[in-house]
Design an enzyme around this catalytic site. Structure first.
Site, PDB file in Angstrom:
ATOM      1  N   CYS A 117      14.698  11.736 -17.568  1.00  0.00           N
ATOM      2  CA  CYS A 117      13.382  11.289 -17.105  1.00  0.00           C
ATOM      3  C   CYS A 117      12.213  11.876 -17.874  1.00  0.00           C
ATOM      4  O   CYS A 117      11.069  11.508 -17.637  1.00  0.00           O
ATOM      5  CB  CYS A 117      13.220  11.606 -15.629  1.00  0.00           C
ATOM      6  SG  CYS A 117      14.637  11.124 -14.624  1.00  0.00           S
TER       7      CYS A 117
ATOM      8  N   HIS B  46       5.054  14.238 -11.564  1.00  0.00           N
ATOM      9  CA  HIS B  46       6.368  13.599 -11.700  1.00  0.00           C
ATOM     10  C   HIS B  46       6.664  12.839 -10.419  1.00  0.00           C
ATOM     11  O   HIS B  46       7.153  11.711 -10.464  1.00  0.00           O
ATOM     12  CB  HIS B  46       7.433  14.655 -12.005  1.00  0.00           C
ATOM     13  CG  HIS B  46       8.774  14.077 -12.317  1.00  0.00           C
ATOM     14  ND1 HIS B  46       8.979  13.183 -13.355  1.00  0.00           N
ATOM     15  CD2 HIS B  46       9.989  14.253 -11.728  1.00  0.00           C
ATOM     16  CE1 HIS B  46      10.259  12.842 -13.392  1.00  0.00           C
ATOM     17  NE2 HIS B  46      10.885  13.473 -12.415  1.00  0.00           N
TER      18      HIS B  46
ATOM     19  N   GLU C  27       7.965  20.418  -7.017  1.00  0.00           N
ATOM     20  CA  GLU C  27       6.828  20.244  -7.919  1.00  0.00           C
ATOM     21  C   GLU C  27       5.558  20.835  -7.322  1.00  0.00           C
ATOM     22  O   GLU C  27       4.742  21.423  -8.046  1.00  0.00           O
ATOM     23  CB  GLU C  27       6.622  18.770  -8.254  1.00  0.00           C
ATOM     24  CG  GLU C  27       5.527  18.555  -9.285  1.00  0.00           C
ATOM     25  CD  GLU C  27       5.431  17.127  -9.816  1.00  0.00           C
ATOM     26  OE1 GLU C  27       4.689  16.922 -10.792  1.00  0.00           O
ATOM     27  OE2 GLU C  27       6.103  16.226  -9.261  1.00  0.00           O
TER      28      GLU C  27
ATOM     29  N   LYS D  87       4.309   6.644  -9.646  1.00  0.00           N
ATOM     30  CA  LYS D  87       5.638   6.074  -9.405  1.00  0.00           C
ATOM     31  C   LYS D  87       5.668   5.301  -8.098  1.00  0.00           C
ATOM     32  O   LYS D  87       6.537   4.455  -7.881  1.00  0.00           O
ATOM     33  CB  LYS D  87       6.703   7.171  -9.384  1.00  0.00           C
ATOM     34  CG  LYS D  87       7.064   7.736 -10.751  1.00  0.00           C
ATOM     35  CD  LYS D  87       8.217   8.731 -10.647  1.00  0.00           C
ATOM     36  CE  LYS D  87       8.629   9.276 -12.001  1.00  0.00           C
ATOM     37  NZ  LYS D  87       7.639  10.228 -12.557  1.00  0.00           N
TER      38      LYS D  87
ATOM     39  N   HIS E 150      10.221   4.539 -10.592  1.00  0.00           N
ATOM     40  CA  HIS E 150      10.677   5.565 -11.526  1.00  0.00           C
ATOM     41  C   HIS E 150      11.376   4.867 -12.688  1.00  0.00           C
ATOM     42  O   HIS E 150      12.530   4.449 -12.570  1.00  0.00           O
ATOM     43  CB  HIS E 150      11.631   6.535 -10.826  1.00  0.00           C
ATOM     44  CG  HIS E 150      11.919   7.773 -11.620  1.00  0.00           C
ATOM     45  ND1 HIS E 150      11.657   7.871 -12.976  1.00  0.00           N
ATOM     46  CD2 HIS E 150      12.431   8.971 -11.262  1.00  0.00           C
ATOM     47  CE1 HIS E 150      12.001   9.065 -13.406  1.00  0.00           C
ATOM     48  NE2 HIS E 150      12.481   9.758 -12.388  1.00  0.00           N
TER      49      HIS E 150
ATOM     50  N   PHE F 247      16.437  15.312 -14.886  1.00  0.00           N
ATOM     51  CA  PHE F 247      17.763  15.801 -14.565  1.00  0.00           C
ATOM     52  C   PHE F 247      18.250  16.677 -15.722  1.00  0.00           C
ATOM     53  O   PHE F 247      17.968  16.397 -16.894  1.00  0.00           O
ATOM     54  CB  PHE F 247      18.734  14.639 -14.386  1.00  0.00           C
ATOM     55  CG  PHE F 247      18.731  14.036 -13.007  1.00  0.00           C
ATOM     56  CD1 PHE F 247      18.019  14.602 -11.970  1.00  0.00           C
ATOM     57  CD2 PHE F 247      19.463  12.889 -12.753  1.00  0.00           C
ATOM     58  CE1 PHE F 247      18.024  14.041 -10.698  1.00  0.00           C
ATOM     59  CE2 PHE F 247      19.486  12.320 -11.490  1.00  0.00           C
ATOM     60  CZ  PHE F 247      18.768  12.896 -10.457  1.00  0.00           C
TER      61      PHE F 247
END
Length: 409
Positions: free
Chosen positions: A164, A296, A307, A328, A333, A392
């Site tokens: 990502c 994010h 976050e 998002k 995403h 990830f």
């Protein structure tokens, strides 16, 4: 050599909220989510029903049939966004200039649409062979290579795949190349097209996709929603852009990276905070100067709380004065393209003085104690902003943007 300041003179976007930069930005400013029922799949075959797809997309609108047949959907998106960005920039890619221009793109999955189709023909239908263009369609560098062919770009060109964070890593690498004088211009961004049946089943197995919609930082958030599309930026030295009278959307002022070295799927606040601090240091800006963070913000329980802690760790007391939103909630995403879509949104936010909202927000979560700009865009004059991308595998990338230039006429 004195490090050069780096301007963004072109932005191209194709995504679920809109198939152009203008349409995309208008949707985000309106808080209009593009999350909707996915293209029909076999009934009951997927546990989640919604996604952020680019609807009514026909490659033939943008390219002839032969070219469309050569490119997977993700590479088609990359080329379309690059064309808009280059046109927007007004950059004259002469042979001399093309030799001093680079391309860096990001993707996480690559040509999954083609891969699923051809592998199903082998495993599911017993076909003796796959289409002869399967490798060309599925290779992750297909978008980069096709953009290079389009413009005759023979400078350093490559593709980054860091889940990502792919597009943010790509933009950051291109920024550094220009700042250090390795190239005089670059096309950078990311593209993704994850809506293939096999890949959706893989995401279903992770149990982190929401059954309804994406509600970042909201107490009742239930997971992420997949999206697709591409965004590309044209970067060049600020002095050069000004000298040729180019319109400047903003500056990339800093880039920071880190690795959590912790877990393949669980984020670590310390790692994300480290990337933010590295980006601020690279830009030479104090945390207190930052007014906005495009988070994010995936909408999963763990990510958003982690976050939040990372932002609080990196910014201290100033964290409570930051506007922090997750787009998002509107474009989904988009995995390896997410950082590029969000970079575009951050630049446009600085340029236009409008902070896009976190859509679909219902109720504040004490674990996400930030000003998340719920549901409604906000007028605000901000000079410095961050765009966060945390992947990830614990690979983190953060871009710092600065407002520069005059509004486009």
């Amino acid at each position: 050599m004195t490090p050069r300041r780096v301007a963004v003179t072109g932005i191209g976007v194709i995504a679920a909220p809109g198939k152009t930069r203008t349409a995309f930005w208008e949707a985000l400013c309106a808080g209009r989510s593009a999350i909707r029922p996915m293209t029909p799949l076999p009934e009951g075959s997927i546990r989640f029903a919604n996604g952020a797809e680019v609807i009514d997309f026909h490659a033939s609108t943008y390219m002839d049939e032969k070219e469309a047949d050569l490119l997977d959907r993700f590479a088609q998106f990359a080329l379309i966004a690059a064309r808009e960005a280059v046109t927007d920039s007004g950059l004259d890619l002469t042979a001399e200039m093309a030799a001093r221009t680079g391309i860096v793109t990001g993707t996480s999955a690559g040509g999954k649409t083609s891969e699923d189709r051809e592998f199903y023909s082998v495993y599911g239908q017993g076909a003796a062979r796959v289409h002869p263009l399967t490798i060309a369609r599925t290779m992750t560098n297909a978008g980069t290579s096709r953009i290079a062919q389009e413009y005759g770009i023979v400078g350093p060109s490559y593709t980054v795949s860091t889940a990502c964070a792919s597009a943010a890593h790509a933009i950051g690498q291109a920024f550094w190349m220009i700042r250090q004088g390795q190239v005089d211009a670059a096309i950078a961004g990311g593209s993704e097209a994850p809506f293939s049946f096999g890949f959706l089943k893989a995401w279903e197995a992770m149990r982190i996709v929401a059954p309804d919609t994406c509600r970042p930082f909201s107490r009742d958030r239930k997971g992420l929603i997949l999206g697709e599309g591409a965004a590309m930026l044209v970067l060049e030295p600020l002095d050069t852009a000004r000298a040729r009278g180019a319109h400047i959307w903003g500056e990339i002022a800093g880039f920071g990276m880190s690795s959590d070295a912790y877990h393949l799927t669980q984020p670590l606040a310390a790692g994300a905070a480290r990337a933010m601090r590295a980006a601020l240091a690279d830009a030479g800006v104090e945390p207190s100067a930052v007014g906005y963070i495009n988070a994010h913000g995936t909408g999963t329980l763990t990510n958003d709380a982690t976050e939040t802690r990372a932002i609080q760790e990196a910014f201290g007391e100033h964290a409570g004065r930051l506007a922090v939103s997750s787009t998002k909630s509107m474009h989904g995403h988009a995995l390896g393209a997410a950082g590029a879509l969000e970079a575009a949104a951050t630049l446009l936010a600085l340029h236009d003085g409008v902070i896009p909202p976190t859509a679909n927000f219902l109720e504040a979560d004490p674990e996400c104690a930030l000003d998340v700009v719920p549901n409604v865009a906000r007028t605000a004059s901000v000079e410095w902003a961050l765009s966060n991308s945390f992947a990830f595998g614990g690979l983190n990338a953060v871009l710092v943007f600065r407002k520069t230039g005059l509004p486009k006429q």
